[in-house]
Write a protein that holds these residues in place. Structure first.
Motif, PDB file in Angstrom:
ATOM      1  N   ILE A   1       0.821  -1.221   0.000  1.00 41.07           N
ATOM      2  CA  ILE A   1       0.000   0.000   0.000  1.00 41.07           C
ATOM      3  C   ILE A   1       0.850   1.264   0.000  1.00 41.07           C
TER       4      ILE A   1
ATOM      5  N   ARG B   1      -8.970  -0.994   3.254  1.00 37.97           N
ATOM      6  CA  ARG B   1      -9.677  -0.622   2.023  1.00 37.97           C
ATOM      7  C   ARG B   1      -9.451   0.859   1.739  1.00 37.97           C
ATOM      8  N   HIS B   2      -9.683   1.243   0.494  1.00 35.48           N
ATOM      9  CA  HIS B   2      -9.475   2.634   0.104  1.00 35.48           C
ATOM     10  C   HIS B   2     -10.589   3.506   0.651  1.00 35.48           C
TER      11      HIS B   2
ATOM     12  N   LEU C   1      -5.041   0.537  -2.957  1.00 30.53           N
ATOM     13  CA  LEU C   1      -6.240  -0.084  -2.401  1.00 30.53           C
ATOM     14  C   LEU C   1      -7.484   0.203  -3.235  1.00 30.53           C
TER      15      LEU C   1
ATOM     16  N   GLU D   1      -9.334  -4.973  -1.765  1.00 29.26           N
ATOM     17  CA  GLU D   1      -9.372  -4.862  -0.309  1.00 29.26           C
ATOM     18  C   GLU D   1      -8.417  -5.919   0.233  1.00 29.26           C
TER      19      GLU D   1
END
Length: 523
Positions: A65, A85-86, A139, A143
């Protein structure tokens, strides 16, 4: 094509929900369950990261990430599930085992909720999982689920934390397996054990019955900590890592039936690259002024590089910080890049991501999982929908059961009609050794359905610059060859069906090559 499939999936779920519109509380529960599957199929692909304590799972996640968000280390960690997650607004959502409402809090609390601290012991015991929303661009693709370590009860440091938190280590394993089985895909993290071995215990665990559903379609292995393979004057650590990974894939029975490949990375360097700053670049500039042989000799041992009277630039505290964050090979690689005229933080970060193997791993994950994300998500959703009668049928009357069967039938019809599932099933049989093809034929099957890349040239095993007319010629030739095999009498059963899938795959490829505007465009 993925967008078209996603539209078909959305339409199928809408049709499947129709028979569950009216009814009592039991029908409402069925509808809720199906809506949850619809929402999950419409969301991002879920990729679980699985490994033992100290294999470098969290370091790998941070490297992927590009931010140091997940706590790393072998002694002080708790064993919560972290979902990353984003999100445009960073934050945490904490879910509890006792069903109390989730709590939202600052992303800055993630470390305090994953590091063993007396003041948080009560809260840590009650957490079931932590959802972290982070602005990391990577992301947007997946996920990531950072799971607890497998077999942690065998690790002394882990037993200390179990005692502190009152955690049942068997429940920890069950938690990891539960989240792994609920994911759409897996990253299996193995770490080196010395210069020529990997974690044999985890290999045995992974090849056992609890991961029997893993296939190369959905599982990719990563060999971490390859920075420790560096020897001054020797080959690149990733070269040694690739040799070790190749031996592991060849010599461990069943690996090729479970893993797509085992990719070596220097994950510590990738993690450190994500938070590189001007101050650290200045430190590397100072070290780059040391003669190469002198620096390499100092990097052979931590005690030499970090000693107070080493004669090296920077104070001992800064050198110890660099050693902890980058390791010996990371420092060597960064200094070599600075000597080769890398001048800015973005340039050095890009170099370290390439040199550590993390850039290639990111691309591999996006390529292997990404181009089939919609299909793999639908495959997972269809499997869970099929299990709904066994999970939810208790107390259903004839009317509710009929409505559920009708809903399941709609999803099953989509699966049957979707061409991509024929390719998935063929690949599953191929990886399981259930098809009677030679190694060369098996490779061509994998190739033509996109296992090695989605561009036309990739699916034909030809160079990227191959002219379109040559791509067409090769596709027609191979289509004819497999058409004869399919229609001849030499193949039967699953092998004959696989030949039909290959024929259809070449037909799709030819149609793609005949699209307007592709005549002068290479594959």
């Amino acid at each position: 094509m993925a967008d078209d499939l996603e539209r078909r999936v959305a339409a199928a779920f809408a049709a499947a929900l129709t028979p569950l519109t009216d009814g009592g509380p039991r029908t409402a529960l069925l509808r809720q369950a199906l809506e949850a599957e619809r929402d999950r199929a419409a969301g991002l692909m879920r990729v679980a990261v699985v490994g033992r304590i100290s294999t470098g799972k969290s370091t790998l996640v941070n490297a992927l990430i590009g931010e140091e968000r997940v706590a790393t280390g072998s002694q002080e960690l708790t064993f919560n599930v972290n979902r990353l997650r984003h999100g445009d607004t960073p934050g945490l959502t904490i879910h509890y085992k006792d069903g109390r409402p989730p709590v939202t809090t600052s992303l800055d609390r993630l470390e305090s909720l994953t590091v063993r601290r007396e003041e948080y012991a009560g809260e840590l015991r009650g957490i079931s999982e932590i959802v972290a929303e982070i602005g990391a661009p990577y992301l947007k693709k997946f996920e990531l689920i950072d799971t607890p370590g497998l077999d942690s009860r065998f690790v002394e440091d882990s037993r200390n934390t179990f005692d502190f938190l009152g955690i049942d280590p068997d429940e920890l394993d069950r938690s990891t397996l539960r989240h792994a089985s609920a994911a759409d895909a897996l990253i299996l993290v193995l770490s080196i054990r010395g210069p020529s071995t990997v974690d044999a215990d985890l290999l045995a665990h992974f090849l056992g019955p609890r991961f029997a559903t893993s296939t190369p379609l959905t599982t990719l292995g990563v060999l971490t900590k390859c920075e420790h393979l560096w020897q001054p004057g020797g080959p690149h650590p990733l070269e040694r890592g690739r040799a070790l990974a190749g031996r592991t894939m060849s010599e461990a029975p069943g690996m090729k039936q479970r893993l797509y490949e085992l990719t070596p990375v220097c994950s510590l360097i990738g993690q450190a690259a994500g938070t590189l700053d001007d101050s650290t670049l200045a430190s590397f500039r100072a070290l780059a002024g040391v003669p190469g042989n002198t620096l390499v000799a100092a990097l052979s041992m931590a005690s030499m590089f970090c000693a107070e009277g080493s004669g090296l630039p920077l104070d001992a505290t800064e050198r110890r910080r660099l050693w902890t964050r980058f390791g010996a090979y990371g420092i060597h690689s960064a200094c070599e890049a600075v000597r080769d005229h890398v001048r800015t933080v973005p340039e050095l970060r890009a170099h370290l991501m390439r040199d550590s193997g993390m850039e290639a791993l990111r691309d591999r994950l996006a390529g292997h999982f990404g181009h089939r994300a919609a299909l793999l998500k639908l495959d997972s959703a269809a499997e869970r929908v099929r299990s709904m009668p066994a999970r939810l049928a208790a107390g259903l009357g004839p009317r509710e059961r009929s409505a559920l069967d009708e809903a399941i039938g709609v999803i099953e019809a989509l699966v049957v009609d979707e061409p991509g599932f024929a390719q998935l099933n063929t690949l599953r049989r191929l990886y399981a050794g259930a098809l009677g093809f030679s190694d060369a034929e098996a490779r061509e099957i994998r190739q033509c359905v996109g296992e090695f890349g989605r561009r036309p040239a990739d699916r034909l095993g030809l160079p990227a610059e191959t002219p379109v007319e040559e791509l067409r010629r090769q596709a027609r030739l191979r289509h004819t060859t497999w058409l004869v095999r399919w229609q001849g009498g030499a193949l039967s059963g699953a092998s004959r069906e696989a030949a039909r899938v290959v024929v259809r795959s070449y037909e799709y490829l030819l149609a793609e090559l005949d699209e307007p505007g592709r005549v002068d465009r290479p594959g």
